[in-house]
Design an enzyme around this catalytic site. Structure first.
Site, PDB file in Angstrom:
ATOM      1  N   CYS A  81       0.857  -1.192   0.000  1.00  0.00           N
ATOM      2  CA  CYS A  81       0.000   0.000   0.000  1.00  0.00           C
ATOM      3  C   CYS A  81       0.889   1.236   0.000  1.00  0.00           C
ATOM      4  O   CYS A  81       1.728   1.415   0.877  1.00  0.00           O
ATOM      5  CB  CYS A  81      -0.905   0.017   1.231  1.00  0.00           C
ATOM      6  SG  CYS A  81      -1.907   1.514   1.389  1.00  0.00           S
ATOM      7  N   GLU A 119      -4.727  -8.542  -2.644  1.00  0.00           N
ATOM      8  CA  GLU A 119      -4.884  -8.489  -1.187  1.00  0.00           C
ATOM      9  C   GLU A 119      -4.049  -7.356  -0.628  1.00  0.00           C
ATOM     10  O   GLU A 119      -2.983  -7.042  -1.160  1.00  0.00           O
ATOM     11  CB  GLU A 119      -4.450  -9.834  -0.587  1.00  0.00           C
ATOM     12  CG  GLU A 119      -4.584  -9.939   0.929  1.00  0.00           C
ATOM     13  CD  GLU A 119      -3.253  -9.762   1.672  1.00  0.00           C
ATOM     14  OE1 GLU A 119      -3.197 -10.108   2.860  1.00  0.00           O
ATOM     15  OE2 GLU A 119      -2.274  -9.257   1.059  1.00  0.00           O
ATOM     16  N   ARG A 163      -6.369 -11.651  11.785  1.00  0.00           N
ATOM     17  CA  ARG A 163      -5.673 -10.975  10.683  1.00  0.00           C
ATOM     18  C   ARG A 163      -6.706 -10.417   9.711  1.00  0.00           C
ATOM     19  O   ARG A 163      -7.291 -11.150   8.913  1.00  0.00           O
ATOM     20  CB  ARG A 163      -4.743 -11.954   9.969  1.00  0.00           C
ATOM     21  CG  ARG A 163      -3.791 -11.317   8.961  1.00  0.00           C
ATOM     22  CD  ARG A 163      -2.906 -12.364   8.295  1.00  0.00           C
ATOM     23  NE  ARG A 163      -1.826 -11.773   7.532  1.00  0.00           N
ATOM     24  CZ  ARG A 163      -0.638 -11.421   8.034  1.00  0.00           C
ATOM     25  NH1 ARG A 163      -0.379 -11.640   9.309  1.00  0.00           N
ATOM     26  NH2 ARG A 163       0.294 -10.870   7.270  1.00  0.00           N
ATOM     27  N   ARG A 165      -7.751  -8.267   6.492  1.00  0.00           N
ATOM     28  CA  ARG A 165      -7.186  -7.815   5.232  1.00  0.00           C
ATOM     29  C   ARG A 165      -8.313  -7.483   4.255  1.00  0.00           C
ATOM     30  O   ARG A 165      -9.412  -8.029   4.349  1.00  0.00           O
ATOM     31  CB  ARG A 165      -6.292  -8.902   4.613  1.00  0.00           C
ATOM     32  CG  ARG A 165      -4.994  -9.157   5.384  1.00  0.00           C
ATOM     33  CD  ARG A 165      -4.066  -7.961   5.306  1.00  0.00           C
ATOM     34  NE  ARG A 165      -2.764  -8.170   5.902  1.00  0.00           N
ATOM     35  CZ  ARG A 165      -2.451  -7.901   7.174  1.00  0.00           C
ATOM     36  NH1 ARG A 165      -3.391  -7.447   7.995  1.00  0.00           N
ATOM     37  NH2 ARG A 165      -1.227  -8.084   7.617  1.00  0.00           N
TER      38      ARG A 165
END
Length: 341
Positions: A81, A119, A163, A165
């Site tokens: 990102c 992802e 987690r 995502r």
């Protein structure tokens, strides 16, 4: 990894960008798809990838000519990102220049694969007040794709790790994508204790005077039959002041999010009270909470292994989404051949 009997993607090829150690590769291969190209700039991750898949990833994706990449049906990748310097100015493809997403866009622009499967960290959805994700979606739509996004937690897909995502699935407009739906998380009760090794020698044990365990913590059998209580980390103590990497968790809960760069006594894995000892997870246990099989070959360096699993994707989540993707492809094939279901 979940067990998938049907090789529903055996007719399809894929490329693995920002490949890491091959989470996407494992998931796609489990449904029968064939990898025709991979790219990973980190030499240690690339070495682990090659050891397992016998395919040497190309290096820096920014230096690879899209015309030299083989034709493929599916493009996948867990791209970093980055801030888009001109995001929000509605320039589409041009808005992504200077970012690694631009390299995805230029490859897509040239090859027009049937499906994109990406992802990223959950924060991507909120990054730059949502303009970063909006720019990504707008860019893909300009490239003639229908885009779907969803935030999932690994904890809800049969893996004991918290987690979250964001997952991005895009279908070329030549396909009818109205069939697509993200999977409903199975949310089966699982806990860390189920995947732990028996006294692993490579799991660091913490022995300090400032370890504090909540003595009044009691395990209730009925309590842990409730999936909404089971499928999350359960903090039971701390080291030092209890900051990041200093919290201690119970193995009947879930692991915290594996991290490539976390600090503290429990850096990268968190701390867990196992058989009376406070310790980190072992490298193999990290592989397991990410859905990697036990025959997966780990790096010879534990330092690199922790980093690699902190950076990688959760295989189970990918597999569940890929089942839904494969169904869209199947229905489009039926429609193309004018076959009545």
């Amino acid at each position: 990894m979940i067990t998938i009997q049907k090789k529903s993607l055996k007719k399809y090829s894929f490329i693995d960008l920002f490949a890491g150690i091959g989470g996407f590769h494992l998931a796609l291969e489990s449904l029968g798809a064939k990898c025709v190209f991979a790219s990973e700039w980190d030499k240690f991750a690339a070495n682990t990838y090659e050891n397992n898949f016998h395919l040497k990833p190309f290096g820096d994706i920014t230096q690879i000519d899209e015309k030299k990449i083989p034709r493929h049906d599916i493009l996948c990748g867990g791209f970093p990102c980055q801030a888009f310097s001109v995001s929000g100015k509605q320039k589409g493809f041009e808005d992504t220049r200077g970012t690694l997403f631009f390299d995805i866009a230029r490859i897509v622009n040239h090859h027009k694969p049937k499906v994109l499967f990406l992802e990223n960290v959950k924060n991507l959805a909120k990054h730059d007040a949502g303009r970063t994700l909006k720019t990504i979606i707008n860019t893909l739509e300009d490239l003639e794709y229908s885009v779907f996004t969803k935030v999932f937690n690994t904890s809800n897909f049969d893996l004991p790790q918290n987690r979250e995502r964001v997952y991005i699935v895009a279908f070329h407009n030549s396909l009818d994508s109205h069939y697509f739906k993200f999977p409903i998380p199975p949310n089966n009760p699982v806990c860390l204790e189920q995947i732990l090794e028996s006294d692993p020698s490579d799991a660091k044990v913490i022995e300090r005077d400032d370890i504090e365990i909540k003595k009044n913590y009691k395990v209730s059998t009925s309590l842990f039959s409730e999936r909404e209580l089971l499928n999350k980390p359960i903090q039971i103590g701390k080291v030092n002041k209890g900051g990041q990497g200093e919290r201690i968790y119970h193995p009947l809960g879930h692991a915290i999010t594996l991290s490539a760069y976390g600090g503290g006594a429990g850096s990268k894995t968190g701390l867990y009270l196992v058989n009376g000892k406070v310790r980190k997870l072992s490298p193999r246990e990290c592989a397991r909470v990410q859905g990697f099989p036990d025959n997966y070959i780990l790096s010879s360096s534990n330092v690199q292994t922790y980093k690699q699993f902190g950076n990688c994707v959760s295989v189970n989540v990918l597999q569940y989404i890929l089942v839904q993707i494969s169904e869209v492809l199947r229905l489009n094939e039926i429609s193309k051949n004018n076959v009545i279901v």
